[in-house]
Enzyme design. Structure first.
Site, PDB file in Angstrom:
ATOM      1  CB  CYS A   1      47.968 100.364  29.636  1.00  0.00           C
ATOM      2  SG  CYS A   1      46.958 100.459  28.823  1.00  0.00           S
TER       3      CYS A   1
ATOM      4  CG  ASN B   1      47.143 106.818  29.697  1.00  0.00           C
ATOM      5  OD1 ASN B   1      46.189 107.068  29.814  1.00  0.00           O
ATOM      6  ND2 ASN B   1      48.005 105.447  29.317  1.00  0.00           N
TER       7      ASN B   1
ATOM      8  CD  GLU C   1      43.346  99.054  29.663  1.00  0.00           C
ATOM      9  OE1 GLU C   1      43.799  98.951  29.764  1.00  0.00           O
ATOM     10  OE2 GLU C   1      42.199 100.449  29.206  1.00  0.00           O
TER      11      GLU C   1
ATOM     12  CD  GLU D   1      52.556  99.607  33.183  1.00  0.00           C
ATOM     13  OE1 GLU D   1      51.469 100.166  32.287  1.00  0.00           O
ATOM     14  OE2 GLU D   1      51.863  99.722  34.634  1.00  0.00           O
TER      15      GLU D   1
ATOM     16  CE  LYS E   1      37.897 112.154  39.411  1.00  0.00           C
ATOM     17  NZ  LYS E   1      39.331 112.803  38.867  1.00  0.00           N
TER      18      LYS E   1
ATOM     19  N   GLY F   1      42.536 102.604  34.875  1.00  0.00           N
ATOM     20  CA  GLY F   1      43.744 102.691  35.599  1.00  0.00           C
ATOM     21  C   GLY F   1      44.895 101.854  35.990  1.00  0.00           C
TER      22      GLY F   1
END
Length: 474
Positions: free
Chosen positions: A280, A148, A246, A378, A171, A224
């Protein structure tokens, strides 16, 4: 655009096959990257390990000079990179260019902050002893970033790691790797030495396995889902890797009855609908004091109804596509569940899915309650559910009733009430009359199951440093 790995100063397309990169707004292919795995990840880690001794000896000023060259190149090419980002991720072009600018802000911040890695002398208990505390780079850093914010999340990790004297292996998400490839091309142009920065695209499970098991990797930084974060944490236990995680969020927004409603609506719009709600830290559930819930809902309905949905490359588009079918179906499921349980749709409540492109209209729901999926999962979509509350204490209790603790927001003009909320909300980030609190100079991270560690600010550099205590007997 067809990307490649960047390993030990060379571009290579080694891998079992290729990964197709698709435009979520059109369903069309926009490029490919190699589908790398354990061999490519191992080569990248070993290149970073070989480069670490020399890179860690460079001065903070030398590292800052290279970082600022990279920073300048990013800004010089921000429109080009923004277009790549929009094509593979979907966010509106103006947001994509803003993300590149945001990414550059981390690089300039840490280029300067790296010059301020201070040690200290501690008074000893004996006149024949001296105590020193020093800081040194943690070593090889491996990074896994999400789809995102493919530029910003990488820069927020890579810039402090390099500023601290660490070498780096990145990555990117397989849905949005092309932005990372272009950012790395510019980093190469800036002049980072061979092996200091490395990029591997491909299988998350195979590459991640190398990152968590290779003895040369001394830190893993990941953005993620909480579920994947927990799995990486388990895998990392064998080598005791330093971790920064995170993870997921479920941000509450509280609007008290003394709030400036126009300010509150503006803040909610900034938080909730940025990137089509696929962040997020975006507000996921809105609690409004009962005496103003109707007035607030009307204003939010009007503002959300003015947003334009479409291909992010088109002029005037505010809301791009959802990233894939799974994301679209989750939003549909949340809205349907809410309506079945008594919520009222003020605007939106529907979408369009065709030709592998998935758009959902900005949606405002009233009459939400704690039994609805949207209030405890979420959503990751442009849905704003509104629930009323009576007292400030009730609002805090509702907001904290989650396993997540990343970001929270509230709106009040009262210093007393605002201080109470700020001190009692169990979140790493609190926006007080501010729907967009993220900044390079401020620490970003969560409590509870939203992660470990902080990115940005002084804390963001500390995450890539080891503290060494030296006791000297004279």
């Amino acid at each position: 655009m067809n990307g490649k790995h960047y390993i030990d100063g060379e571009w290579t397309d080694k891998g079992n096959d290729t990964i197709k990169v698709m435009n979520p707004a059109t369903g069309e292919q926009v490029g490919t990257v190699p589908n790398g795995g354990e061999a490519e990840a191992t080569a990248a880690v070993e290149a970073a390990a070989a480069a670490f001794p020399e890179w860690s000896k460079t001065t903070a000023y030398e590292r800052a000079k290279l970082l600022m060259k990279w920073h300048d190149l990013l800004l010089e090419h921000k429109e080009e990179i923004g277009e790549i980002l929009t094509k593979e991720m979907g966010k509106p072009l103006k947001e994509a260019i803003g993300e590149i600018e945001y990414s550059a802000s981390f690089i300039s911040w840490f280029a300067e902050e790296g010059k301020r890695v201070y040690g200290r002398t501690v008074p000893a208990s004996s006149d024949s002893k001296r105590i020193q505390v020093t800081k040194q780079p943690v070593g090889v850093v491996a990074s896994i970033t999400p789809w995102n914010f493919p530029a910003a999340m990488m820069a927020r990790k890579m810039a402090p790691a390099l500023a601290a004297g660490c070498t780096f292996v990145s990555k990117p998400a397989k849905m949005t790797p092309l932005t990372a490839v272009r950012v790395f091309e510019l980093a190469e142009e800036a002049g980072f030495p061979k092996g200091v920065i490395n990029l591997v695209t491909g299988s998350a499970s195979k590459i991640g396995k190398v990152f968590t098991s290779h003895p040369s990797v001394r830190k893993l930084t990941f953005t993620g889902s909480t579920e994947i974060g927990k799995e990486l944490m388990k895998q990392s236990s064998e080598t005791m890797i330093n971790l920064s995680l995170e993870l997921g969020g479920h941000a509450p927004i509280i609007v008290l009855d003394d709030a400036d409603l126009d300010k509150a609506v503006k803040g909610v719009m900034a938080s909730k609908f940025r990137n089509a709600g696929q962040t997020c830290v975006c507000g996921n559930r809105i609690y409004v004091q009962e005496s103003i819930v109707d007035a607030f809902s009307e204003k939010l309905q009007k503002a959300a109804g003015q947003l334009k949905v479409g291909n992010g490359l088109e002029e005037g588009v505010d809301i791009g596509p959802l990233v894939d079918k799974d994301g679209y179906e989750k939003v549909e499921r949340h809205v349907k569940d809410a309506v079945e349980k008594g919520a009222k749709v003020l605007v939106g409540g529907d979408g369009k899915a065709e030709n592998d492109a998935y758009f959902y209209n900005p949606t405002v729901l009233t009459g939400a309650n704690e039994g609805m999926l949207v209030m405890f999962e979420e959503t990751f979509g442009p849905v704003a559910p509104i629930m009323s509350f009576k007292t400030d204490e009730e609002a805090v209790k509702l907001a904290n009733d989650t396993r997540f603790g990343l970001a929270s927001y509230f709106f009040t003009e009262s210093m007393t009430r605002g201080t109470y909320l700020a001190e009692h909300l169990e979140y790493g980030i609190v926006g007080w009359n501010d729907g967009a609190p993220s900044a390079a100079q401020a620490p970003f991270g969560g409590m509870k199951e939203s992660g470990i560690g902080r990115e940005g600010g002084q804390e963001g550099l500390e995450a890539f440093l080891e503290t060494k205590y030296i006791s000297i007997q004279l």
